[in-house]
Write a protein that holds these residues in place. Structure first.
Motif, PDB file in Angstrom:
ATOM      1  N   ARG A 142      18.543   9.922 -21.796  1.00  0.00           N
ATOM      2  CA  ARG A 142      18.637   8.761 -22.671  1.00  0.00           C
ATOM      3  C   ARG A 142      19.611   9.037 -23.811  1.00  0.00           C
ATOM      4  NH1 ARG A 142      12.184   7.834 -22.887  1.00  0.00           N
ATOM      5  NH2 ARG A 142      12.038   6.927 -20.823  1.00  0.00           N
ATOM      6  N   ALA A 143      20.104   7.970 -24.385  1.00  0.00           N
ATOM      7  CA  ALA A 143      20.971   8.113 -25.560  1.00  0.00           C
ATOM      8  C   ALA A 143      20.170   8.767 -26.678  1.00  0.00           C
ATOM      9  CB  ALA A 143      21.473   6.747 -26.002  1.00  0.00           C
ATOM     10  N   PRO A 144      20.805   9.623 -27.469  1.00  0.00           N
ATOM     11  CA  PRO A 144      20.094  10.267 -28.573  1.00  0.00           C
ATOM     12  C   PRO A 144      19.542   9.234 -29.550  1.00  0.00           C
ATOM     13  CG  PRO A 144      22.282  11.228 -28.275  1.00  0.00           C
ATOM     14  CD  PRO A 144      22.196  10.035 -27.387  1.00  0.00           C
ATOM     15  N   SER A 145      18.317   9.456 -29.967  1.00  0.00           N
ATOM     16  CA  SER A 145      17.654   8.556 -30.912  1.00  0.00           C
ATOM     17  C   SER A 145      18.158   8.831 -32.335  1.00  0.00           C
ATOM     18  CB  SER A 145      16.145   8.786 -30.867  1.00  0.00           C
ATOM     19  OG  SER A 145      15.847  10.084 -31.390  1.00  0.00           O
ATOM     20  N   LEU A 146      17.699   8.038 -33.271  1.00  0.00           N
ATOM     21  CA  LEU A 146      18.028   8.277 -34.673  1.00  0.00           C
ATOM     22  C   LEU A 146      17.535   9.652 -35.108  1.00  0.00           C
ATOM     23  CD1 LEU A 146      17.198   4.762 -36.152  1.00  0.00           C
ATOM     24  CD2 LEU A 146      19.462   5.744 -35.842  1.00  0.00           C
ATOM     25  N   ASP A 147      16.335  10.028 -34.656  1.00  0.00           N
ATOM     26  CA  ASP A 147      15.804  11.349 -34.987  1.00  0.00           C
ATOM     27  C   ASP A 147      16.645  12.457 -34.363  1.00  0.00           C
ATOM     28  OD1 ASP A 147      13.742  10.310 -36.534  1.00  0.00           O
ATOM     29  OD2 ASP A 147      12.285  10.348 -34.895  1.00  0.00           O
ATOM     30  N   ASP A 148      17.095  12.250 -33.119  1.00  0.00           N
ATOM     31  CA  ASP A 148      17.973  13.231 -32.473  1.00  0.00           C
ATOM     32  C   ASP A 148      19.253  13.402 -33.291  1.00  0.00           C
ATOM     33  OD1 ASP A 148      16.186  13.472 -30.298  1.00  0.00           O
ATOM     34  OD2 ASP A 148      17.248  11.931 -29.145  1.00  0.00           O
ATOM     35  N   PHE A 149      19.814  12.288 -33.736  1.00  0.00           N
ATOM     36  CA  PHE A 149      21.032  12.336 -34.541  1.00  0.00           C
ATOM     37  C   PHE A 149      20.796  13.084 -35.842  1.00  0.00           C
ATOM     38  CE2 PHE A 149      25.061   9.982 -33.923  1.00  0.00           C
ATOM     39  CZ  PHE A 149      24.959   9.807 -32.556  1.00  0.00           C
ATOM     40  N   ALA A 150      19.658  12.820 -36.468  1.00  0.00           N
ATOM     41  CA  ALA A 150      19.335  13.513 -37.719  1.00  0.00           C
ATOM     42  C   ALA A 150      19.262  15.020 -37.488  1.00  0.00           C
ATOM     43  CB  ALA A 150      18.025  12.988 -38.295  1.00  0.00           C
ATOM     44  N   LEU A 161      25.447   8.377 -41.503  1.00  0.00           N
ATOM     45  CA  LEU A 161      26.030   8.506 -40.172  1.00  0.00           C
ATOM     46  C   LEU A 161      25.502   7.336 -39.360  1.00  0.00           C
ATOM     47  CD1 LEU A 161      25.497  12.319 -39.501  1.00  0.00           C
ATOM     48  CD2 LEU A 161      27.540  11.182 -40.383  1.00  0.00           C
ATOM     49  N   TYR A 162      26.417   6.627 -38.693  1.00  0.00           N
ATOM     50  CA  TYR A 162      26.034   5.443 -37.943  1.00  0.00           C
ATOM     51  C   TYR A 162      26.065   5.754 -36.450  1.00  0.00           C
ATOM     52  CZ  TYR A 162      26.587   3.446 -42.525  1.00  0.00           C
ATOM     53  OH  TYR A 162      26.469   3.192 -43.872  1.00  0.00           O
ATOM     54  N   ARG A 163      24.868   5.815 -35.880  1.00  0.00           N
ATOM     55  CA  ARG A 163      24.649   6.295 -34.516  1.00  0.00           C
ATOM     56  C   ARG A 163      25.439   5.528 -33.456  1.00  0.00           C
ATOM     57  NH1 ARG A 163      20.888   5.772 -29.972  1.00  0.00           N
ATOM     58  NH2 ARG A 163      20.460   3.696 -30.720  1.00  0.00           N
ATOM     59  N   ARG A 164      25.324   4.225 -33.442  1.00  0.00           N
ATOM     60  CA  ARG A 164      25.963   3.449 -32.367  1.00  0.00           C
ATOM     61  C   ARG A 164      27.489   3.565 -32.389  1.00  0.00           C
ATOM     62  NH1 ARG A 164      23.236  -0.994 -30.387  1.00  0.00           N
ATOM     63  NH2 ARG A 164      25.003  -1.073 -28.981  1.00  0.00           N
ATOM     64  N   PRO A 165      28.146   3.430 -33.552  1.00  0.00           N
ATOM     65  CA  PRO A 165      29.601   3.615 -33.556  1.00  0.00           C
ATOM     66  C   PRO A 165      30.015   5.043 -33.169  1.00  0.00           C
ATOM     67  CG  PRO A 165      28.915   2.414 -35.506  1.00  0.00           C
ATOM     68  CD  PRO A 165      27.676   2.900 -34.838  1.00  0.00           C
ATOM     69  N   GLU A 186      32.412   5.902 -30.064  1.00  0.00           N
ATOM     70  CA  GLU A 186      33.629   6.705 -30.199  1.00  0.00           C
ATOM     71  C   GLU A 186      33.571   7.929 -29.280  1.00  0.00           C
ATOM     72  OE1 GLU A 186      35.853   9.374 -33.566  1.00  0.00           O
ATOM     73  OE2 GLU A 186      35.015   7.447 -34.208  1.00  0.00           O
ATOM     74  N   TRP A 187      32.423   8.558 -29.202  1.00  0.00           N
ATOM     75  CA  TRP A 187      32.238   9.725 -28.341  1.00  0.00           C
ATOM     76  C   TRP A 187      32.477   9.360 -26.879  1.00  0.00           C
ATOM     77  CZ3 TRP A 187      27.359  10.883 -25.563  1.00  0.00           C
ATOM     78  CH2 TRP A 187      27.397  12.128 -24.924  1.00  0.00           C
ATOM     79  N   ALA A 188      31.923   8.232 -26.443  1.00  0.00           N
ATOM     80  CA  ALA A 188      32.088   7.796 -25.052  1.00  0.00           C
ATOM     81  C   ALA A 188      33.553   7.480 -24.752  1.00  0.00           C
ATOM     82  CB  ALA A 188      31.210   6.576 -24.780  1.00  0.00           C
ATOM     83  N   GLU A 189      34.250   6.878 -25.709  1.00  0.00           N
ATOM     84  CA  GLU A 189      35.655   6.526 -25.519  1.00  0.00           C
ATOM     85  C   GLU A 189      36.564   7.751 -25.543  1.00  0.00           C
ATOM     86  OE1 GLU A 189      36.858   3.572 -28.345  1.00  0.00           O
ATOM     87  OE2 GLU A 189      35.466   2.080 -27.546  1.00  0.00           O
ATOM     88  N   ASN A 190      36.235   8.739 -26.386  1.00  0.00           N
ATOM     89  CA  ASN A 190      37.097   9.905 -26.578  1.00  0.00           C
ATOM     90  C   ASN A 190      37.068  10.833 -25.381  1.00  0.00           C
ATOM     91  OD1 ASN A 190      37.698  12.743 -27.346  1.00  0.00           O
ATOM     92  ND2 ASN A 190      38.136  11.842 -29.342  1.00  0.00           N
ATOM     93  N   GLY A 191      35.888  11.297 -25.019  1.00  0.00           N
ATOM     94  CA  GLY A 191      35.747  12.177 -23.864  1.00  0.00           C
ATOM     95  C   GLY A 191      36.287  13.583 -24.052  1.00  0.00           C
ATOM     96  N   THR A 236      32.535  17.117 -27.867  1.00  0.00           N
ATOM     97  CA  THR A 236      31.097  16.973 -27.656  1.00  0.00           C
ATOM     98  C   THR A 236      30.535  16.056 -28.733  1.00  0.00           C
ATOM     99  OG1 THR A 236      30.456  18.837 -29.069  1.00  0.00           O
ATOM    100  CG2 THR A 236      30.963  19.335 -26.732  1.00  0.00           C
ATOM    101  N   LEU A 237      29.361  15.545 -28.495  1.00  0.00           N
ATOM    102  CA  LEU A 237      28.702  14.713 -29.493  1.00  0.00           C
ATOM    103  C   LEU A 237      28.460  15.525 -30.759  1.00  0.00           C
ATOM    104  CD1 LEU A 237      27.457  12.047 -30.344  1.00  0.00           C
ATOM    105  CD2 LEU A 237      25.338  12.753 -29.181  1.00  0.00           C
ATOM    106  N   GLU A 238      28.079  16.772 -30.606  1.00  0.00           N
ATOM    107  CA  GLU A 238      27.832  17.636 -31.759  1.00  0.00           C
ATOM    108  C   GLU A 238      29.114  17.796 -32.585  1.00  0.00           C
ATOM    109  OE1 GLU A 238      24.783  18.608 -28.663  1.00  0.00           O
ATOM    110  OE2 GLU A 238      26.948  18.312 -28.639  1.00  0.00           O
ATOM    111  N   GLU A 239      30.251  17.969 -31.911  1.00  0.00           N
ATOM    112  CA  GLU A 239      31.527  18.113 -32.630  1.00  0.00           C
ATOM    113  C   GLU A 239      31.880  16.836 -33.388  1.00  0.00           C
ATOM    114  OE1 GLU A 239      33.917  21.274 -29.761  1.00  0.00           O
ATOM    115  OE2 GLU A 239      33.888  19.148 -29.216  1.00  0.00           O
ATOM    116  N   LEU A 240      31.642  15.700 -32.772  1.00  0.00           N
ATOM    117  CA  LEU A 240      31.965  14.432 -33.422  1.00  0.00           C
ATOM    118  C   LEU A 240      31.055  14.193 -34.625  1.00  0.00           C
ATOM    119  CD1 LEU A 240      33.687  11.923 -33.595  1.00  0.00           C
ATOM    120  CD2 LEU A 240      32.193  10.857 -31.881  1.00  0.00           C
ATOM    121  N   ILE A 241      29.783  14.453 -34.473  1.00  0.00           N
ATOM    122  CA  ILE A 241      28.855  14.295 -35.602  1.00  0.00           C
ATOM    123  C   ILE A 241      29.269  15.219 -36.739  1.00  0.00           C
ATOM    124  CG2 ILE A 241      26.474  14.728 -36.373  1.00  0.00           C
ATOM    125  CD1 ILE A 241      25.570  13.622 -33.622  1.00  0.00           C
ATOM    126  N   SER A 242      29.611  16.453 -36.418  1.00  0.00           N
ATOM    127  CA  SER A 242      30.061  17.406 -37.434  1.00  0.00           C
ATOM    128  C   SER A 242      31.332  16.895 -38.125  1.00  0.00           C
ATOM    129  CB  SER A 242      30.303  18.771 -36.801  1.00  0.00           C
ATOM    130  OG  SER A 242      30.720  19.696 -37.769  1.00  0.00           O
TER     131      SER A 242
END
Length: 135
Positions: free
Chosen positions: A7-15, A86-90, A94-99, A102-108
């Motif tokens: 599943r897509a990471p939740s708000l808690d996962d993002f936190a 940090l806004y999860r959906r955008p 962006e992560w899905a479009e970039n490829g 990693t999600l971790e790198e983008l969040i960082s």
């Protein structure tokens, strides 16, 4: 054999990912950051988007709100809290479009960008620092 897609990471996962990203930054950087409150939301509030002149909520991945460190004064002993959103959906979009990251790198990346604003840096200054680091 079928492949399982999570599943897509939740708000808690993002936190948790944001906390891990912050914890992985150099100690001196974290210490200089001081007290910043990190918030994760699906999207920026409509009022925030309107204030920034942004029509598409997917265009804003993060936001710093507060008085940056260059503007603080000893004469203002109780400044408003510094917030990094940090806004999860955008970010997911962006992560899905970039490829390429990693999600971790983008969040960082988004987290460090917003902390840059906390330090008083403009978007252009942050972009120049990132370009020099990549270069």
């Amino acid at each position: 054999m079928s492949e399982t897609i999570g599943r897509a990471p939740s708000l808690d996962d993002f936190a948790r990912l944001a906390q891990a990203a912050f914890a992985s930054l150099p100690e001196a950087f974290r210490r200089m950051t001081g007290e910043v409150i990190f918030r994760v939301q699906d999207f920026a509030d409509p009022d925030v988007l309107a204030e920034l002149g942004i029509e598409d909520p997917f265009e804003l991945t993060g936001l710093y709100q507060g008085v940056d460190l260059t503007q603080r004064s000893v004469f203002d002993p109780t400044p408003q809290a510094s917030l990094v959103f940090l806004y999860r959906r955008p970010i997911l979009d962006e992560w899905a479009e970039n490829g390429e990251v990693t999600l971790e790198e983008l969040i960082s990346h988004v987290l460090v960008h917003e902390i840059g604003h906390h330090f008083g840096l403009s978007d252009d200054q942050i972009d120049a620092i990132e370009a020099a680091a990549d270069g």
